[in-house]
Design a protein around this motif. Structure first.
Motif, short mmCIF file in Angstrom:
data_model
loop_
_atom_site.label_atom_id
_atom_site.label_comp_id
_atom_site.label_asym_id
_atom_site.label_seq_id
_atom_site.Cartn_x
_atom_site.Cartn_y
_atom_site.Cartn_z
N SER A 1 -1.92 83.80 22.68
CA SER A 1 -2.96 82.72 22.42
C SER A 1 -2.40 82.40 20.82
O SER A 1 -3.17 81.74 20.06
CB SER A 1 -4.30 83.43 22.18
OG SER A 1 -4.91 83.67 23.18
N CYS A 2 -1.11 82.42 20.70
CA CYS A 2 -0.32 82.25 19.48
C CYS A 2 0.89 81.20 19.81
O CYS A 2 1.94 81.70 20.44
CB CYS A 2 -0.05 83.60 18.79
SG CYS A 2 0.77 83.19 17.07
N ARG A 3 1.04 80.50 18.84
CA ARG A 3 2.38 79.52 19.20
C ARG A 3 3.33 79.82 18.20
O ARG A 3 4.40 79.06 18.45
CB ARG A 3 1.65 77.82 18.85
CG ARG A 3 0.62 77.36 19.75
CD ARG A 3 0.44 75.90 19.40
NE ARG A 3 -0.26 75.75 18.09
CZ ARG A 3 -1.58 75.61 17.94
NH1 ARG A 3 -2.29 75.91 18.98
NH2 ARG A 3 -1.91 75.60 16.78
N ALA A 4 3.18 80.71 17.28
CA ALA A 4 4.25 81.20 16.63
C ALA A 4 5.14 82.40 17.41
O ALA A 4 4.64 83.02 18.09
CB ALA A 4 3.56 81.84 15.21
N ASN A 5 6.22 82.43 16.89
CA ASN A 5 7.07 83.10 17.62
C ASN A 5 7.16 84.62 16.67
O ASN A 5 6.97 84.57 15.49
CB ASN A 5 8.62 82.74 17.55
CG ASN A 5 8.92 81.66 18.42
OD1 ASN A 5 8.21 81.46 19.31
ND2 ASN A 5 9.80 80.53 17.81
#
Length: 208
Positions: free
Chosen positions: A183-187
């Motif tokens: 649910s996170c777009r960050a790597n």
């Protein structure tokens, strides 16, 4: 070293090069804690607390000891509630701060109410044996932000599994970390594990 609740066995060795009168030979154990630190008002504060103070007569019959060597056995049990020997020092705004718990054994010879001779040695009290807990799982969830902390990239979730809930000093911590960034777009570039020791210093008069 000894753990709280354990029995301490030993002997006092007395060596005399000439005769000496004595009314008694005693053994004393003392345990104290001392703290010194800066308060929230930046004032240096000191405090102490007495944990243990006991005196045991080892030989209580007045006599004159001739020159020679003598041995007097002793045995006593440490209270089960004793805190372990501890020492921590740090500096705050250039001031020396410390928190200490220390124990000592005193052996002495009394003559007409006066301590004619004595010797003292440190006594190390180890932490009491702990009942280590079972496996523990902890969940963490945090909002992931972009640069300058101005954009929300979703929620990053961590789950940490440890093989125990509590650990003894010198023990090995085995952990497994699960990362959920669905649910996170960050790597996720790296994981960092840090073990932090927290020390809280209190005084009997509630000054902090």
């Amino acid at each position: 070293c000894y753990a709280p609740g354990e029995q301490v066995n030993g002997f006092i060795q007395l060596q005399l090069t000439q005769s000496h009168a004595a009314s008694s030979i005693y053994l004393k154990i003392s345990g104290e804690e001392h703290v010194q630190f800066l308060t929230s008002k930046r004032k240096q504060h000191q405090d102490h607390n007495l944990h243990l103070s006991q005196t045991f007569p080892v030989h209580d019959k007045p006599r004159t000891f001739e020159a020679g060597s003598y041995a007097f056995p002793f045995s006593f049990v440490l209270p089960a509630s004793l805190p372990a020997t501890f020492a921590h020092e740090w500096t705050s705004d250039g001031h020396e701060c410390y928190a200490r718990v220390c124990y000592r054994l005193w052996a002495g010879l009394w003559c007409n109410g006066i301590s004619a001779m004595f010797v003292d040695v440190p006594l190390i009290v180890s932490p009491r044996e702990q009942q280590l807990g079972a496996e523990q799982t902890t969940d963490y969830a945090s909002a992931a932000t972009g640069c300058c902390c101005c954009s929300n990239n979703g929620v990053l979730r961590l789950r940490v599994h440890t093989d125990r809930g509590e650990y003894a000093v010198g023990g090995t911590i085995n952990a497994r970390i699960e990362v959920d960034n669905s649910s996170c777009r960050a790597n996720v570039e790296r994981l960092v594990v840090r073990l932090v020791r927290e020390l809280r210093v209190y005084t009997t008069d509630s000054i902090v």
